[in-house]
Design a protein around this motif. Structure first.
Motif, PDB file in Angstrom:
ATOM      1  N   GLN A   1      11.107   9.268  -1.773  1.00  0.00           N
ATOM      2  CA  GLN A   1      10.826   7.842  -1.671  1.00  0.00           C
ATOM      3  C   GLN A   1      10.933   7.303  -0.250  1.00  0.00           C
ATOM      4  OE1 GLN A   1      11.952   5.270  -4.869  1.00  0.00           O
ATOM      5  NE2 GLN A   1      12.752   3.756  -3.451  1.00  0.00           N
ATOM      6  N   VAL A   2      11.956   7.672   0.473  1.00  0.00           N
ATOM      7  CA  VAL A   2      12.142   7.149   1.827  1.00  0.00           C
ATOM      8  C   VAL A   2      11.007   7.587   2.758  1.00  0.00           C
ATOM      9  CG1 VAL A   2      13.605   9.041   2.682  1.00  0.00           C
ATOM     10  CG2 VAL A   2      13.877   6.722   3.605  1.00  0.00           C
TER      11      VAL A   2
ATOM     12  N   ASN B   1      14.929  10.167  -4.840  1.00  0.00           N
ATOM     13  CA  ASN B   1      15.947  10.176  -3.802  1.00  0.00           C
ATOM     14  C   ASN B   1      16.668  11.507  -3.929  1.00  0.00           C
ATOM     15  OD1 ASN B   1      15.438   7.600  -2.771  1.00  0.00           O
ATOM     16  ND2 ASN B   1      16.698   6.649  -4.345  1.00  0.00           N
ATOM     17  N   HIS B   2      16.256  12.450  -3.111  1.00  0.00           N
ATOM     18  CA  HIS B   2      16.755  13.829  -3.165  1.00  0.00           C
ATOM     19  C   HIS B   2      16.442  14.437  -4.530  1.00  0.00           C
ATOM     20  CE1 HIS B   2      18.425  13.048   0.720  1.00  0.00           C
ATOM     21  NE2 HIS B   2      19.110  12.027   0.248  1.00  0.00           N
ATOM     22  N   ASP B   3      17.437  14.545  -5.400  1.00  0.00           N
ATOM     23  CA  ASP B   3      17.199  15.172  -6.702  1.00  0.00           C
ATOM     24  C   ASP B   3      17.328  14.190  -7.869  1.00  0.00           C
ATOM     25  OD1 ASP B   3      19.918  14.800  -6.463  1.00  0.00           O
ATOM     26  OD2 ASP B   3      20.468  16.784  -7.197  1.00  0.00           O
ATOM     27  N   GLU B   4      17.243  12.897  -7.560  1.00  0.00           N
ATOM     28  CA  GLU B   4      17.362  11.852  -8.586  1.00  0.00           C
ATOM     29  C   GLU B   4      16.094  10.995  -8.628  1.00  0.00           C
ATOM     30  OE1 GLU B   4      19.969  11.337 -10.666  1.00  0.00           O
ATOM     31  OE2 GLU B   4      20.923  13.130  -9.835  1.00  0.00           O
TER      32      GLU B   4
ATOM     33  N   GLY C   1       6.798  13.539   2.163  1.00  0.00           N
ATOM     34  CA  GLY C   1       7.441  14.799   1.815  1.00  0.00           C
ATOM     35  C   GLY C   1       7.994  14.812   0.413  1.00  0.00           C
ATOM     36  N   GLY C   2       8.619  15.903   0.126  1.00  0.00           N
ATOM     37  CA  GLY C   2       9.117  16.194  -1.205  1.00  0.00           C
ATOM     38  C   GLY C   2       8.333  17.384  -1.710  1.00  0.00           C
ATOM     39  N   VAL C   3       9.013  18.427  -2.065  1.00  0.00           N
ATOM     40  CA  VAL C   3       8.335  19.661  -2.468  1.00  0.00           C
ATOM     41  C   VAL C   3       7.352  19.412  -3.592  1.00  0.00           C
ATOM     42  CG1 VAL C   3       8.683  21.944  -3.457  1.00  0.00           C
ATOM     43  CG2 VAL C   3      10.234  21.103  -1.700  1.00  0.00           C
ATOM     44  N   GLN C   4       7.751  18.633  -4.562  1.00  0.00           N
ATOM     45  CA  GLN C   4       6.908  18.411  -5.732  1.00  0.00           C
ATOM     46  C   GLN C   4       5.605  17.712  -5.360  1.00  0.00           C
ATOM     47  OE1 GLN C   4       9.062  16.612  -8.897  1.00  0.00           O
ATOM     48  NE2 GLN C   4       7.392  16.745 -10.327  1.00  0.00           N
ATOM     49  N   ASN C   5       5.651  16.744  -4.448  1.00  0.00           N
ATOM     50  CA  ASN C   5       4.449  15.996  -4.087  1.00  0.00           C
ATOM     51  C   ASN C   5       3.385  16.896  -3.478  1.00  0.00           C
ATOM     52  OD1 ASN C   5       2.964  13.494  -3.770  1.00  0.00           O
ATOM     53  ND2 ASN C   5       3.366  13.684  -1.590  1.00  0.00           N
ATOM     54  N   SER C   6       3.709  17.606  -2.439  1.00  0.00           N
ATOM     55  CA  SER C   6       2.699  18.430  -1.770  1.00  0.00           C
ATOM     56  C   SER C   6       2.244  19.577  -2.642  1.00  0.00           C
ATOM     57  CB  SER C   6       3.228  18.936  -0.431  1.00  0.00           C
ATOM     58  OG  SER C   6       4.404  19.698  -0.621  1.00  0.00           O
ATOM     59  N   ASP C   7       3.152  20.176  -3.396  1.00  0.00           N
ATOM     60  CA  ASP C   7       2.748  21.280  -4.289  1.00  0.00           C
ATOM     61  C   ASP C   7       1.793  20.789  -5.380  1.00  0.00           C
ATOM     62  OD1 ASP C   7       4.144  23.166  -2.902  1.00  0.00           O
ATOM     63  OD2 ASP C   7       5.795  23.324  -4.346  1.00  0.00           O
ATOM     64  N   THR C   8       2.050  19.622  -5.926  1.00  0.00           N
ATOM     65  CA  THR C   8       1.180  19.074  -6.967  1.00  0.00           C
ATOM     66  C   THR C   8      -0.191  18.737  -6.399  1.00  0.00           C
ATOM     67  OG1 THR C   8       3.093  18.174  -8.158  1.00  0.00           O
ATOM     68  CG2 THR C   8       0.937  17.242  -8.687  1.00  0.00           C
TER      69      THR C   8
END
Length: 92
Positions: A20-21, A51-54, A80-87
């Protein structure tokens, strides 16, 4: 408020699971400089930040990936965020 980016359009490419940040910080800075910011998602509705893992807040999607033309934007941001770019990488 500076108007250095007046008339510039910036697309944020997101799916559920972005950090989110990494959306809110750059978005706010760009808007303060006068840019128009749009959140683009795979589907209409909302996307949820993390927010990190939440799970965190939901944000409205302004347009879908397949409904816009790339030349409409002056820049794109991929939070960023692993899930965003991977998706996003898996979307045809």
């Amino acid at each position: 408020m500076s108007t250095q980016l007046n008339g510039k359009r910036v697309a944020f490419l997101v799916t559920d699971g972005f950090e989110q940040v990494e959306l809110t910080g750059p978005r706010d800075a760009l808007q303060q400089q006068g840019a128009t910011v749009e959140i683009l998602g795979e589907e209409k509705g909302t996307v949820r930040g993390w927010n990190h893992d939440e799970p965190a807040d939901e944000f409205p999607v302004d347009a879908t990936f397949d409904s816009v033309q790339a030349d409409r934007y002056d820049a794109i941001v991929l939070p960023g965020g692993v899930q965003n770019s991977d998706t996003i990488r898996l979307i045809p």
